[in-house]
Design an enzyme around this catalytic site. Structure first.
Site, PDB file in Angstrom:
ATOM      1  N   ARG A  80       0.834  -1.206   0.000  1.00 39.00           N
ATOM      2  CA  ARG A  80       0.000   0.000   0.000  1.00 39.00           C
ATOM      3  C   ARG A  80       0.869   1.258   0.000  1.00 39.00           C
ATOM      4  NH1 ARG A  80      -2.348  -3.973  -0.370  1.00 39.00           N
ATOM      5  NH2 ARG A  80      -4.511  -4.477   0.056  1.00 39.00           N
TER       6      ARG A  80
ATOM      7  N   GLU B 140       2.090   1.685  -3.415  1.00 43.92           N
ATOM      8  CA  GLU B 140       0.993   2.088  -4.306  1.00 43.92           C
ATOM      9  C   GLU B 140       0.691   3.576  -4.175  1.00 43.92           C
ATOM     10  OE1 GLU B 140      -2.681  -0.500  -5.096  1.00 43.92           O
ATOM     11  OE2 GLU B 140      -3.474   1.245  -4.047  1.00 43.92           O
TER      12      GLU B 140
ATOM     13  N   SER C 130      15.098  15.185   0.642  1.00 43.42           N
ATOM     14  CA  SER C 130      16.120  14.230   1.074  1.00 43.42           C
ATOM     15  C   SER C 130      15.494  13.036   1.795  1.00 43.42           C
ATOM     16  CB  SER C 130      17.106  14.903   2.031  1.00 43.42           C
ATOM     17  OG  SER C 130      18.080  13.963   2.447  1.00 43.42           O
TER      18      SER C 130
END
Lengths: 147, 147, 147, 147, 147, 147, 147, 147, 147, 147
Positions: free
Chosen positions: I88, I91, I114
């Site tokens: 997840r 995604e 960063s």
């Protein structure tokens, strides 16, 4: 007893941690720059006999490590294809493969050069500008069957 | 007008088919071996000014192709590997690559056979049991620098 | 006792380092070229009975290594697909897969040949030009369900 | 005008759909088996001059297609593998490939079944429990050369 | 005795389960946030000497774990390329590789910078805005052979 | 009219070939080093308004290119890796990456060399044994934040 | 004691080499064709109780091998996805995934079916044309949050 | 004129958007379930002559689309996997695939659930805690043939 | 003693074969459906304390298995990226990565956030519609150096 | 006329560059947060009818774009990963993903953070040591269903 060359870098790193050595100290013991020496200790370069002896002492390696350290390692990690010597052979096909296909088809028609009924001969070819590796391959031409 | 260098090999191959040219004829026009010339026409080598001029005439390319042919190409075709002829060449290295590495290192020490200072010659070798493809490669041996 | 054939190349390389053998010496002991002998010791070729016996002595291998060395190895490293025999089977589908699809659909319509309700028979087919491997596969045709 | 050889299979398939041709009719026009002819029309085999002429007429291709069809194609389509029909063929090798390797080596020794000196025949096999696809492949056995 | 640094996270997780520790408790023992401490225990961060001592006690690790925990780990799982330090080196080539190719060809023509006849020097470069890593590489230029 | 930013590098390269420009000339026109300017022209850096204007004039780009050149590009070309010149750069990291990691950590502790606050200089280094490519890279060292 | 099913093929191959058995002999002992028997010994098919008993005797396997040999193996080598049963599940999504996406979006709008708030029920569905596997999945629909 | 079969799904989707058609309406026009009809419109199934005629009218396709729609397509879209809705379906198999394999083998023995003699039904299942997607799949069980 | 959680499924499967248990029996012992129970035994779900106790007895596991079985496993096989929780997170970047890039560049210009000078805080955020995971990340913005 | 939904993001980006729009202005026109609106314009979210109408006007899109923008897109761009800004986001998960998994499970038990019932906020965080990017994500926790 050491069974494969790639056991040695683990032994060296463990000794380095255990004894608190720095790479500069190690490089001094091997008589090379720290860049080359570190790469060598990580299994990327071959040592000469004196360096191998020094490494065995410094890292308290098993005796037979000295012979292994003088063999040329498989470099660049984990598969044959990324070893620099082997990669050059693949690169020849990357660059010349299309030309080889064209030229073999022009001479022989549709088919292949056998990799089974195949032989190879590797020799040193003296050359004043630097000796050359000479590889001669012959493979039977097999035409595609039509039916 | 040519927009990218990699359009040119398609134009060359189409001209070769249309005019029925052989790679030997093309090599003669470029004044190089058939191996180098074929690789160059397939977009793997840079031509010099005279060769670029000759290629434009021979293949009836657009005028601006001459400048493009003198630029250094992005080399190394990437989709050849599943073609049966080309695959056999890769398979030779899959099967013999480890042996080639061992034998070259035994003879020369740590280093590689150059794929740049390299030449290749492909010939038919007559054989009563079926003609053979004979490939001779030579590449300068380069020892790993120690420092 | 040796449990898998691919343990043997490690044993051979360790013996080679330990005893300081060269590949030429090894090739002489096996009675083959250094190229073939090196590939065989790296697990790419099958030895005959005499060569297997010689290898066991030269490298001081376990007794059962002699039988293993006469079996045909899985070549080309590490996965089934790059073994030359198995690769040829895949290549048949690379080259003919589209045609097989077209012909099965033309004869049967939309669906597949089952790989489950499937059998296969492999035989030697004598042929004066060289015996052939004959593979007969049958699989139930399964039409795509419409609903 | 045809710019690359791989445009031709699309033209052939479009003509086949438009004119309602079967692969058997096409094979008759080319004077080859339906298996070879289909593979050739899909861009996997080189035609001879007569076949190329016949293909241009049958499929109403541009004139310059005749020369292209006689060139040796880049073979081995690469995006077939997830089609269900084609996948079943690959799965047969995933499941049976090891067994095929063992059985061919047991019968013939070290070597391969050629995928070049190779033919294939696909037929419907009537079966009261559901008709079967029957595929017969024969390929010349090639022993590994020893040298 | 610990042979490789990546044995330690398994030992820590096993101790955590066995002793029923929470990550917050562990973070308190190390004196850092729970996010940093968890990442460190999973082998992604280097501990300082006090933290390493605390970890050895808390998880009842072997004594030599304290030195290992102060070495910088290979981060980001399992291959060299995804380690953040090493990835930055690859990214330089992703971003600048095309420019390096153009500039080297403009200066030298067709060829490569050797990675074999090659050396490298790594130094700290003091800088009031933050010290810099300075890497100097030199490699012999090798022109493509024409023949 | 330009539809996507990645059309521009092709237009720039075509103009460079057509007009015979060198990268140094281009760098002067943009007022940056040749390394940064080349990377920018290849679509890896964003120009400011003046530079974009200069580029449109120098390369005779469509007017709307000026706005596109000031947008931040999607960086990191992905198909360079098999080009021989670029591959050598990757190989340096394959072979030396582990050593570079060890040496930078030994000098600086846990962290990375920035590839963003980074510069590079490429020069010819005369050498009687064959001129060398000299690449100097500096990048700010960034320590891992502890919290 | 055998810990995983995939230890057995190694034991069988070692026994085959040690005892010099042929695949035909083995097939006779199992009462199946040599093709099926070889695939089964290589871990691709499940044996019945009698065959398992015969295999334990023939290959002198540990006693508990008989129960393991009657379990259905993970086929097709090394990952779950290429097992034929599991692959069919993936193929359903390859073929129907686009349709499932269209239909769920048409009914529910933008979002997904949860794989977490999810349950599944697997049953045999009797069918005179051959029993069917019936899989019922339900998952909560989660709409994409707008904000 | 349609040049390749895979142009048709784009034409169908564009017509669906333009005319505001639902998949149920389309399924009615084709006389199949919405699941089969949607898959067919996305290029995964072959239509019969009447359905092809209906599709040409409904979607106002070019005339030659009717012949193309009756050819068997190359199935199995390959770029769906990272779409969140489709990924959840794959994840179900990642997480439950091993369990599905165990349970189907326990009930049926060695074999597979067919993905060809297969149907699927997708419905909304009302639920006060949030409506659920309900997917029912049935596929014929096919036992592995023994021979 | 169990060293890693993924040893347990092997122990369970071996006990199941040895004791001839069915998945239904096992599911009854755990008080869940056979689908959930099978997935849990294969290492895809976490047990509660009673279930863990029942599993240790049923499968005669080592005592410390009970604590391990209550930890949440790495699901979906073998790499971190396919674990549902971790996927997840990836995604989110697949879906939002382009937007994050656009918005950060719009606010800050060319450069990056960063991942080294970086911190993260993870908290539970109470919500009557279901509690939420709240992740706050901050990373220093680093502008691309111009030179 | 728009033929596929994925043409629209290119049209939107070109309009944004041409008209000099900011993402905030665009978000205001769509009445959503800048994060959601940017993702939607890049083809990751479906618009409602009013938003689609607003987008057509703002970006001067073809009329039929309004209907396309209301369809649910195929989400999840696949070629972003090597861009330096986006790579840093992935690297955060490479390095911290294991820790995030541990901490969320410790707080919530077995389950995931939803990437669907999810929102994100990106802001500049002033900092005298250099401004920081601050990303706040919240996603509903979804426990694994037990049944």
């Amino acid at each position: 007893m050491i069974e494969q060359r790639n056991e040695i870098p683990h032994l060296i790193l463990a000794a380095k941690v255990r004894k608190g050595l720095s790479w500069s100290t190690i490089a001094d013991a091997l008589g090379q720059s720290k860049e080359w020496a570190t790469a060598a200790c990580l299994g990327q370069m071959a040592l000469d006999a004196n360096q191998a002896r020094a490494a065995v002492e410094l890292f308290e390696l098993p005796e037979d490590a000295a012979a292994w350290l003088q063999t040329v390692p498989h470099k660049a990690a984990d598969n044959l294809a990324s070893d620099p010597l082997v990669y050059r052979l693949y690169e020849v096909i990357h660059v010349y493969g299309g030309a080889m296909k064209e030229l073999i088809h022009e001479e022989f028609g549709d088919g292949i050069m056998s990799a089974i009924d195949f032989d190879m001969d590797i020799q040193r070819q003296d050359d004043p500008k630097g000796d050359r590796v000479r590889i001669v391959m012959t493979g039977k031409f097999l035409p595609y069957k039509r039916y």
